[in-house]
Design a protein around this motif. Structure first.
Motif, PDB file in Angstrom:
ATOM      1  N   ASN A 184      -9.931 140.732 -19.552  1.00 35.95           N
ATOM      2  CA  ASN A 184      -8.716 141.065 -18.798  1.00 35.95           C
ATOM      3  C   ASN A 184      -7.785 141.935 -19.642  1.00 35.95           C
ATOM      4  O   ASN A 184      -8.166 142.412 -20.714  1.00 35.95           O
ATOM      5  CB  ASN A 184      -8.020 139.783 -18.301  1.00 35.95           C
ATOM      6  N   SER A 185      -6.569 142.114 -19.198  1.00 36.32           N
ATOM      7  CA  SER A 185      -5.622 142.988 -19.912  1.00 36.32           C
ATOM      8  C   SER A 185      -5.229 142.434 -21.278  1.00 36.32           C
ATOM      9  O   SER A 185      -4.662 143.150 -22.091  1.00 36.32           O
ATOM     10  CB  SER A 185      -4.373 143.227 -19.066  1.00 36.32           C
ATOM     11  N   TYR A 186      -5.522 141.164 -21.531  1.00 36.23           N
ATOM     12  CA  TYR A 186      -5.246 140.551 -22.830  1.00 36.23           C
ATOM     13  C   TYR A 186      -6.493 140.512 -23.724  1.00 36.23           C
ATOM     14  O   TYR A 186      -6.468 139.926 -24.803  1.00 36.23           O
ATOM     15  CB  TYR A 186      -4.706 139.129 -22.652  1.00 36.23           C
ATOM     16  N   GLY A 187      -7.592 141.099 -23.257  1.00 37.61           N
ATOM     17  CA  GLY A 187      -8.838 141.098 -24.023  1.00 37.61           C
ATOM     18  C   GLY A 187      -9.579 139.778 -23.975  1.00 37.61           C
ATOM     19  O   GLY A 187     -10.418 139.502 -24.817  1.00 37.61           O
ATOM     20  N   ILE A 188      -9.300 138.971 -22.953  1.00 36.35           N
ATOM     21  CA  ILE A 188      -9.889 137.641 -22.855  1.00 36.35           C
ATOM     22  C   ILE A 188     -10.832 137.568 -21.657  1.00 36.35           C
ATOM     23  O   ILE A 188     -10.536 138.113 -20.590  1.00 36.35           O
ATOM     24  CB  ILE A 188      -8.786 136.572 -22.712  1.00 36.35           C
ATOM     25  N   SER A 189     -11.950 136.910 -21.843  1.00 37.88           N
ATOM     26  CA  SER A 189     -12.850 136.612 -20.733  1.00 37.88           C
ATOM     27  C   SER A 189     -13.395 135.206 -20.922  1.00 37.88           C
ATOM     28  O   SER A 189     -13.404 134.671 -22.028  1.00 37.88           O
ATOM     29  CB  SER A 189     -13.999 137.624 -20.653  1.00 37.88           C
ATOM     30  N   TYR A 190     -13.840 134.629 -19.826  1.00 37.15           N
ATOM     31  CA  TYR A 190     -14.424 133.291 -19.876  1.00 37.15           C
ATOM     32  C   TYR A 190     -15.663 133.296 -18.996  1.00 37.15           C
ATOM     33  O   TYR A 190     -15.595 133.651 -17.823  1.00 37.15           O
ATOM     34  CB  TYR A 190     -13.419 132.244 -19.392  1.00 37.15           C
ATOM     35  N   MET A 191     -16.796 132.952 -19.583  1.00 37.47           N
ATOM     36  CA  MET A 191     -18.051 132.889 -18.845  1.00 37.47           C
ATOM     37  C   MET A 191     -18.445 131.430 -18.675  1.00 37.47           C
ATOM     38  O   MET A 191     -18.335 130.652 -19.614  1.00 37.47           O
ATOM     39  CB  MET A 191     -19.152 133.623 -19.605  1.00 37.47           C
ATOM     40  N   VAL A 192     -18.896 131.089 -17.489  1.00 40.12           N
ATOM     41  CA  VAL A 192     -19.350 129.733 -17.216  1.00 40.12           C
ATOM     42  C   VAL A 192     -20.764 129.828 -16.666  1.00 40.12           C
ATOM     43  O   VAL A 192     -21.065 130.694 -15.849  1.00 40.12           O
ATOM     44  CB  VAL A 192     -18.443 129.032 -16.183  1.00 40.12           C
ATOM     45  N   THR A 193     -21.626 128.947 -17.130  1.00 40.16           N
ATOM     46  CA  THR A 193     -22.996 128.950 -16.646  1.00 40.16           C
ATOM     47  C   THR A 193     -23.545 127.534 -16.598  1.00 40.16           C
ATOM     48  O   THR A 193     -23.002 126.620 -17.208  1.00 40.16           O
ATOM     49  CB  THR A 193     -23.895 129.845 -17.536  1.00 40.16           C
ATOM     50  N   ASN A 194     -24.611 127.391 -15.871  1.00 38.63           N
ATOM     51  CA  ASN A 194     -25.335 126.144 -15.792  1.00 38.63           C
ATOM     52  C   ASN A 194     -26.075 125.944 -17.113  1.00 38.63           C
ATOM     53  O   ASN A 194     -26.789 126.852 -17.548  1.00 38.63           O
ATOM     54  CB  ASN A 194     -26.331 126.230 -14.633  1.00 38.63           C
ATOM     55  N   PRO A 195     -25.939 124.807 -17.779  1.00 38.48           N
ATOM     56  CA  PRO A 195     -26.621 124.620 -19.063  1.00 38.48           C
ATOM     57  C   PRO A 195     -28.143 124.680 -18.948  1.00 38.48           C
ATOM     58  O   PRO A 195     -28.830 124.955 -19.921  1.00 38.48           O
ATOM     59  CB  PRO A 195     -26.154 123.247 -19.548  1.00 38.48           C
ATOM     60  N   ALA A 196     -28.690 124.483 -17.735  1.00 36.44           N
ATOM     61  CA  ALA A 196     -30.146 124.570 -17.566  1.00 36.44           C
ATOM     62  C   ALA A 196     -30.647 125.964 -17.914  1.00 36.44           C
ATOM     63  O   ALA A 196     -31.782 126.132 -18.358  1.00 36.44           O
ATOM     64  CB  ALA A 196     -30.535 124.205 -16.138  1.00 36.44           C
ATOM     65  N   LEU A 197     -29.793 126.990 -17.749  1.00 34.71           N
ATOM     66  CA  LEU A 197     -30.191 128.357 -18.076  1.00 34.71           C
ATOM     67  C   LEU A 197     -30.369 128.568 -19.569  1.00 34.71           C
ATOM     68  O   LEU A 197     -31.147 129.410 -19.995  1.00 34.71           O
ATOM     69  CB  LEU A 197     -29.169 129.359 -17.534  1.00 34.71           C
ATOM     70  N   VAL A 198     -29.615 127.810 -20.378  1.00 31.20           N
ATOM     71  CA  VAL A 198     -29.720 127.962 -21.835  1.00 31.20           C
ATOM     72  C   VAL A 198     -30.538 126.853 -22.474  1.00 31.20           C
ATOM     73  O   VAL A 198     -30.760 126.862 -23.674  1.00 31.20           O
ATOM     74  CB  VAL A 198     -28.329 128.050 -22.507  1.00 31.20           C
ATOM     75  N   LEU A 199     -31.011 125.900 -21.668  1.00 31.31           N
ATOM     76  CA  LEU A 199     -31.767 124.773 -22.204  1.00 31.31           C
ATOM     77  C   LEU A 199     -32.929 125.212 -23.094  1.00 31.31           C
ATOM     78  O   LEU A 199     -33.122 124.646 -24.161  1.00 31.31           O
ATOM     79  CB  LEU A 199     -32.252 123.875 -21.068  1.00 31.31           C
ATOM     80  N   PRO A 200     -33.715 126.236 -22.710  1.00 35.34           N
ATOM     81  CA  PRO A 200     -34.813 126.631 -23.604  1.00 35.34           C
ATOM     82  C   PRO A 200     -34.334 127.142 -24.964  1.00 35.34           C
ATOM     83  O   PRO A 200     -35.101 127.210 -25.905  1.00 35.34           O
ATOM     84  CB  PRO A 200     -35.512 127.746 -22.839  1.00 35.34           C
ATOM     85  N   PHE A 201     -33.061 127.520 -25.062  1.00 39.55           N
ATOM     86  CA  PHE A 201     -32.525 128.110 -26.282  1.00 39.55           C
ATOM     87  C   PHE A 201     -31.564 127.167 -26.989  1.00 39.55           C
ATOM     88  O   PHE A 201     -30.884 127.554 -27.920  1.00 39.55           O
ATOM     89  CB  PHE A 201     -31.798 129.414 -25.955  1.00 39.55           C
ATOM     90  N   PHE A 202     -31.435 125.932 -26.505  1.00 38.25           N
ATOM     91  CA  PHE A 202     -30.431 125.007 -27.011  1.00 38.25           C
ATOM     92  C   PHE A 202     -30.763 124.585 -28.429  1.00 38.25           C
ATOM     93  O   PHE A 202     -31.913 124.387 -28.752  1.00 38.25           O
ATOM     94  CB  PHE A 202     -30.361 123.771 -26.093  1.00 38.25           C
ATOM     95  N   PRO A 203     -29.824 124.433 -29.361  1.00 39.68           N
ATOM     96  CA  PRO A 203     -28.392 124.590 -29.131  1.00 39.68           C
ATOM     97  C   PRO A 203     -27.998 126.061 -29.058  1.00 39.68           C
ATOM     98  O   PRO A 203     -28.522 126.875 -29.799  1.00 39.68           O
ATOM     99  CB  PRO A 203     -27.744 123.903 -30.323  1.00 39.68           C
ATOM    100  N   PRO A 204     -27.087 126.402 -28.149  1.00 41.51           N
ATOM    101  CA  PRO A 204     -26.748 127.800 -27.883  1.00 41.51           C
ATOM    102  C   PRO A 204     -26.271 128.588 -29.093  1.00 41.51           C
ATOM    103  O   PRO A 204     -26.523 129.772 -29.191  1.00 41.51           O
ATOM    104  CB  PRO A 204     -25.640 127.723 -26.834  1.00 41.51           C
ATOM    105  N   GLN A 205     -25.564 127.953 -30.012  1.00 41.87           N
ATOM    106  CA  GLN A 205     -25.009 128.723 -31.116  1.00 41.87           C
ATOM    107  C   GLN A 205     -26.092 129.271 -32.034  1.00 41.87           C
ATOM    108  O   GLN A 205     -25.843 130.198 -32.784  1.00 41.87           O
ATOM    109  CB  GLN A 205     -23.956 127.929 -31.888  1.00 41.87           C
ATOM    110  N   SER A 206     -27.313 128.752 -31.970  1.00 41.73           N
ATOM    111  CA  SER A 206     -28.351 129.256 -32.858  1.00 41.73           C
ATOM    112  C   SER A 206     -29.272 130.253 -32.176  1.00 41.73           C
ATOM    113  O   SER A 206     -29.955 131.005 -32.840  1.00 41.73           O
ATOM    114  CB  SER A 206     -29.164 128.096 -33.421  1.00 41.73           C
ATOM    115  N   ASN A 207     -29.314 130.272 -30.858  1.00 43.39           N
ATOM    116  CA  ASN A 207     -30.218 131.148 -30.137  1.00 43.39           C
ATOM    117  C   ASN A 207     -29.532 132.045 -29.123  1.00 43.39           C
ATOM    118  O   ASN A 207     -30.196 132.810 -28.448  1.00 43.39           O
ATOM    119  CB  ASN A 207     -31.284 130.317 -29.420  1.00 43.39           C
TER     120      ASN A 207
END
Length: 159
Positions: A83-106
């Motif tokens: 947005n105009s403040y340089g901020i965004s927020y993404m929300v997703t279903n954790p099932a989409l990242v489950l194969p890559f969990f924990p997210p911070q490493s993959n």
């Protein structure tokens, strides 16, 4: 003898840290995720590395930047625009990242808009990217949301 004790203490601390991290990420004993949504908050600035500059809050935000959450082989999981403040927020279903969990490493956050779009003196090729760090969880109604944020952007000229 002192070295063996130090190594033992280090191993105990590491084991405790892993258990604490699993509890924070919402893993139950069966390694199933027990949160409903995964959120990623991005604060992006118009600097060579996308991070807040030496002028602190006076650093200009990176407005209108396309930001993606990518996991595994750069699979796009979620998209947002700052947005105009340089901020965004993404929300997703954790099932989409489950194969890559924990997210911070993959998983990583990639800024697909070139830096020159916010400042013409910055590069017109490449992209910013950042690994993710766990921030915490909160309740949104009856849904538990696990929040992550970039750990620090860096410029990648090959993206």
């Amino acid at each position: 003898m002192a070295l063996k004790s130090l190594v033992l203490v280090g191993l105990v601390i590491a084991a405790i840290s892993v258990q604490m991290a699993e509890a924070q990420f919402g893993l139950n004993p069966n390694n199933a995720i027990n949160f409903n949504l995964l959120g990623v908050q991005v604060s992006l600035y118009c600097t060579p590395d996308g991070n807040m500059g030496i002028f602190g809050l006076a650093t200009p935000p990176f407005k209108g930047a396309s930001v993606t959450l990518q996991c595994g082989n750069n699979e796009i999981i979620a998209k947002a625009t700052t947005n105009s403040y340089g901020i965004s927020y993404m929300v997703t279903n954790p099932a989409l990242v489950l194969p890559f969990f924990p997210p911070q490493s993959n998983c990583k956050v990639v800024v697909n808009t070139t830096l020159s779009s916010c400042n013409s003196t910055l590069p017109s090729f490449g992209a910013l990217e950042s690994a993710l760090g766990f921030v915490g969880t909160f309740l949104l109604g009856n849904m538990k949301v696990a929040n992550f944020a970039p750990t620090g952007f860096h410029y990648n000229p090959s993206l």
